[in-house]
Design a protein around this motif. Structure first.
Motif, PDB file in Angstrom:
ATOM      1  N   GLY A   1       0.835  -1.196   0.000  1.00  0.00           N
ATOM      2  CA  GLY A   1       0.000   0.000   0.000  1.00  0.00           C
ATOM      3  C   GLY A   1       0.864   1.238   0.000  1.00  0.00           C
ATOM      4  O   GLY A   1       1.924   1.262  -0.635  1.00  0.00           O
ATOM      5  N   ILE A   2       0.456   2.265   0.755  1.00  0.00           N
ATOM      6  CA  ILE A   2       1.253   3.482   0.750  1.00  0.00           C
ATOM      7  C   ILE A   2       2.375   3.432   1.773  1.00  0.00           C
ATOM      8  O   ILE A   2       3.155   4.357   1.885  1.00  0.00           O
ATOM      9  N   VAL A   3       2.429   2.326   2.552  1.00  0.00           N
ATOM     10  CA  VAL A   3       3.528   2.185   3.499  1.00  0.00           C
ATOM     11  C   VAL A   3       4.466   1.117   2.960  1.00  0.00           C
ATOM     12  O   VAL A   3       4.022   0.018   2.638  1.00  0.00           O
ATOM     13  N   PRO A   4       5.773   1.406   2.818  1.00  0.00           N
ATOM     14  CA  PRO A   4       6.688   0.363   2.335  1.00  0.00           C
ATOM     15  C   PRO A   4       6.753  -0.782   3.348  1.00  0.00           C
ATOM     16  O   PRO A   4       6.726  -0.533   4.554  1.00  0.00           O
ATOM     17  N   HIS A   5       6.838  -1.991   2.838  1.00  0.00           N
ATOM     18  CA  HIS A   5       6.911  -3.198   3.683  1.00  0.00           C
ATOM     19  C   HIS A   5       5.814  -3.200   4.750  1.00  0.00           C
ATOM     20  O   HIS A   5       6.087  -3.282   5.941  1.00  0.00           O
TER      21      HIS A   5
END
Lengths: 252, 673
Positions: B125-129
């Motif tokens: 999503g918009i957060v890596p990992h």
């Protein structure tokens, strides 16, 4: 004969006492005034009489019946009609339709199956009664105009007509002359006298226009801060020092 | 204990989704006066763009986020405000709800013209990992969950600050109450309302990109809308005004749902039926029981009467010759169509005609509920489905006469409609609509899973009706039966509209207190109309079930019912004509207009490229945008567009007549104000 008998009517909103043990009675066919400064609780009292608000205490009986648990529309059918301070009309209807709906409501036969069998159409005697009231109130010329096209004054007369169609024994009028000009007020007074004379219907009039009240009613009740401060014949009450102080000041 | 804490942490994360959506609904309602049922599809637009850019086109997270949330979402807000809602500020709350409903139908259509309908869930999503897990005390949360919790907290705080401590928050509320009054006090309403929409849409965009990671759903409009519907319960618990309450209720709902997931046995009726329906059951109960919602007044603009009164309907302003002329014209057209269907049409044409007749009956139920009573019901598909299910079950299990079972089905639907309307009576307006919505969704999620209602996955075939020696197994005779029912139902609706019930309903719509003051009970009038409307829907449902031979749940899905409302409201909710035209539109648009007629027309008028079958989304865009006109033309756009030509024809008749006779005004209706 006492038609309306209210005793000890009390109502408070969030700690503010709007009505404090108000007692008021109206005889059949009588014209009675209820006056008081703005915020005295007059409209609240009307709303309690019609069941739009439930009083915290006290009793209201009408025509010998206790009204405490009777819903608004049933009180209307028992014979209490009213008009509104902020005019309430049916948008999109003509004055004739206003009166017709009220006539139908009076007859109390709004059964769905009758509509489905085609028995819901206007009947000649209903239309005749509507016509009669239109004439009584000199509304005939405006009868088929949309209600939005009428002036405030004419709108108030339509409200009175609508209330009259239910054959009220008592008509509650909430500041009928507010927003009307001098001529319209005079005309309204005439109409009220006419209605009282021809239909023998008692009137409880809330009004700021002192000359109009004096001309119409025989008895007056005065409310101030939710309490009845005076009552009695019109002349006595208007001579009362407390009333003059609370309400009339030095105007009269 | 593990279940308890696991449920709590997952529940808080899931609840943050509900809370974010509920805060969005409260924000929209407080700043623009719109109960934005299209909030979910606004979120979907941003979600679809983000995941397409990021997953399919390998755009990095930050640019994809900027394009889809920082740019697209507010842009949608600006467009909606400039093109639609700024003109609706003094329109009734119901009109604004219907316009939002139109958007709910239209926006996914527009998005799907450009993007695939089912975008696979991206791993990121918009957060890596995002799946990196942290242990915080006894709680276990991953980065995606933390992201939504933090975002929801920040949004909640920002909105609270906006309303409590800023001048612009106060102005927003003033503009919602009365934009004209606010303008008289020196507030630029246009700018304030645009800002409101930009803010609300930005929150929708944020939700759009965050949601799929938590709920594990694909990026599909229906999931978003379902989540928003579930979040409505939190917004309603907050009376559509309190942000802290919306936050608490959203999180509470999430936690409750997770605990039910963990503590209920997985193979019980409760687990399979009640659990998925929990938010809708909760909404149903809250709306029925919450005392704060009673006697709640909608915002009314004290300067609303600056607007001129609405024009009288065409039928009221034309002379009797013209009325008869139009009637004869339509009868001739109808006769030609039926002649073609009965004597020259193939099976497919006959099938169209039967469905049109049945859907016209069902749409008459919307004419009763919306056109006559002025209430918008989202449960018409459910009522029709109940009629169908009852008829199918009685016919196959009890072996009763099918005609009789269809009538019993209608009766049962009518009784259910009345019972549903009783707790909703004090609500009125949008809360009544939400109540029907909650009922429909709860029914769909709880009851439709029972075999004794639907007849199981492979229900027994329901036979066609038989009446004496006439067997309606033949499609032509079945069409005749449907037409007879349609004529009877139409006549009934016309009689009710012109009779006592119709007049009382008009009065209640005009002023409920004034109606009560002459002895009309709004309660009774509404129960009766809801019952009648549900019975008509149930009648149609029974006929369609018998025609198709079995109960088909997809015919009666709640969202199908929303589309019905949109299509009828677009074309004319007050007249039988409107219901008929809506039925033609509903059946023919998907089957004929988009695949055949429109491409043929386009290919014949332009020499440039060949056009094949048009996508089904066009239908939703067309009618969805049509419903948007409801606020301006509550009588329906066909009715509105009929007015001018009718007046011209009337003028022509008058002129011809006055050349021979002394002039007189032929119009029987009202003179303009």
């Amino acid at each position: 004969m006492t038609l309306l008998d209210a005793r000890g009517v009390t109502k408070s909103f969030a700690g503010i006492t709007a009505l404090d043990g108000v007692a008021l009675d109206v005889d059949a066919g009588e014209m009675v005034g209820l006056i008081g400064p703005n915020g005295a609780g007059k409209t609240t009292f009307f709303n309690c009489l019609l069941g739009m608000l439930r009083p915290d205490g006290g009793t209201i009986s009408f025509d010998g019946k206790d009204l405490t648990r009777v819903p608004t529309h049933r009180r209307a059918r028992l014979g209490i009609g009213r008009t509104f301070q902020r005019i309430e009309l049916f948008a999109g209807m003509t004055p004739r339709e206003h009166l017709f709906v009220a006539e139908r409501a009076r007859r109390g036969d709004g059964r769905l199956w009758k509509d489905l069998l085609g028995l819901g159409r206007p009947k000649p005697d209903e239309l005749a009664r509507v016509e009669e009231t239109l004439e009584l109130l000199s509304l005939t010329a405006d009868a088929d105009r949309p209600i939005e096209a009428l002036s405030l004054g004419r709108g108030r007369v339509v409200e009175i007509g609508r209330a009259l169609m239910t054959n009220p024994k008592l008509l509650l009028l909430d500041e009928p002359s507010s927003g009307l000009d001098h001529n319209e007020t005079a005309e309204l007074s005439q109409i009220l006298q006419h209605v009282n004379g021809e239909r023998h219907c008692a009137i409880l009039l809330v009004e700021h226009d002192v000359p109009m009240v004096r001309a119409l009613v025989t008895r007056v009740f005065v409310l101030d801060f939710g309490r009845l401060i005076a009552s009695g014949s019109t002349n006595d009450v208007f001579a009362d020092a407390a009333v003059r102080k609370a309400y009339i000041g030095d105007v009269v | 204990m593990d279940n308890f804490f696991g449920g709590l942490t997952d529940g808080v994360a899931y609840g943050a989704v509900y809370a974010l959506l509920a805060i969005g609904l409260v924000l929209a309602y407080k700043t623009s006066g719109v109960f934005n049922i299209a909030f979910g599809v606004q979120a979907y637009a941003s979600g679809a763009l983000y995941y397409t850019l990021h997953t399919s086109h390998d755009v990095a997270i930050i640019p994809a986020f900027i394009v889809s949330v920082v740019l697209l979402a507010p842009l949608i807000g600006v467009i909606l405000d400039r093109l639609l809602f700024r003109f609706l500020r003094s329109a009734p709350e119901m009109s604004r709800l219907v316009v939002a409903l139109g958007l709910l139908v239209a926006i996914p259509g527009i998005v799907q013209l450009k993007f695939d309908q089912t975008l696979a869930i991206s791993s990121q999503g918009i957060v890596p990992h995002g799946d990196t897990v942290y242990n915080i005390g006894p709680a276990v949360l991953n980065r995606d969950q933390l992201a939504i919790i933090v975002t929801t907290a920040i949004v909640a705080l920002a909105v609270i600050v906006l309303f409590r401590y800023t001048a612009v928050g106060l102005r927003m509320r003033a503009v919602v109450e009365s934009s004209r009054m606010a303008e008289l006090n020196g507030v630029n309403s246009d700018r304030v309302s645009m800002l409101s929409w930009v803010l609300t849409s930005f929150v929708a965009g944020l939700a759009g990109v965050l949601l799929p990671q938590i709920t594990g759903n694909q990026v599909v409009d229906v999931y978003y809308t379902t989540l928003v519907t579930a979040a409505i319960v939190a917004a309603v618990l907050a009376s559509l005004t309190s942000v802290p309450l919306a936050l608490a209720a959203g999180i509470g709902l999430g936690v409750l749902q997770e605990w039910l997931n963990r503590f209920l046995p997985t193979n019980s009726v409760v687990a399979s039926n009640i659990r998925p329906g929990l938010p809708f059951i909760a909404l149903f109960l809250v709306l029925a029981l919450d005392p704060r919602l009673r006697h709640r007044r909608g915002t009314t603009d004290p300067l609303a009467n600056v607007d001129p009164p609405p024009p009288a309907p065409v039928a009221g302003t034309r002379s009797s010759e013209l009325t008869w002329g139009t009637r004869i014209f339509w009868c001739v057209i109808g006769a030609i169509y039926l002649y073609y269907v009965f004597f020259h049409g193939n099976d497919s044409v006959l099938d169209d005609a039967i469905r049109i007749a049945i859907y016209a009956i069902i749409f008459c139920s919307i004419v009763v509920a919306t056109g006559l009573a002025g209430q918008v019901s989202f449960a018409q598909a459910t009522f029709a489905g109940i009629g169908g299910a009852v008829s199918a079950q009685l016919a196959t299990q009890q072996g009763m006469s099918v005609i009789l079972t269809i009538l019993i089905g209608a009766l049962v639907a009518g009784v259910v409609g009345m019972v549903v309307s009783i707790p909703a009576l004090r609500l009125g307006g949008i809360f009544l609509t939400l109540f029907t919505f909650a009922f429909a969704l709860a029914f769909e999620n709880v009851f439709l899973k029972f075999g004794w209602i639907t007849g199981g996955i492979f229900p027994e075939a329901e036979p066609r009706p038989q009446l004496g020696s006439v067997d309606f197994a033949n499609n032509k005779s079945f069409l005749a039966l449907c037409l007879v029912v349609l004529v009877l139902v139409s006549a009934g609706v016309v009689l009710v509209r012109g009779g006592t019930t119709g007049r009382f309903l008009d009065a209640v719509r005009g002023s409920q207190v004034a109606a009560a003051s002459i002895g009309i009970s709004a309660t009774r009038a509404r129960i009766v109309t809801f019952g009648l409307s549900a019975a008509i829907a149930g009648l149609g449902g029974g006929l369609l079930t018998s025609y198709e031979g079995h109960y088909t749940p997809t015919n009666w899905a709640t969202f199908v019912g929303l589309f019905w409302v949109v299509i009828v409201v677009t074309l004319g909710p007050r007249t039988i004509e409107g219901a008929l035209q809506a039925a033609f539109g509903f059946i023919l648009f998907a089957k004929r207009v988009l695949p055949v007629w429109l491409p043929w027309l386009i290919n014949h008028i332009q020499p440039f490229g060949h056009v094949g079958t048009l996508p089904a989304a066009v239908q939703y865009i067309f009618f969805g945008l049509g419903a948007v006109t409801y606020a301006k033309h509550p009588e329906g756009i066909l009715e509105a567009n009929k007015r001018k030509p009718m007046q011209k024809i009337q003028a022509l008749i008058d002129r011809r007549r006055s050349s021979g006779e002394p002039p007189e005004t032929a119009t029987s209706g009202a003179a303009p104000a």
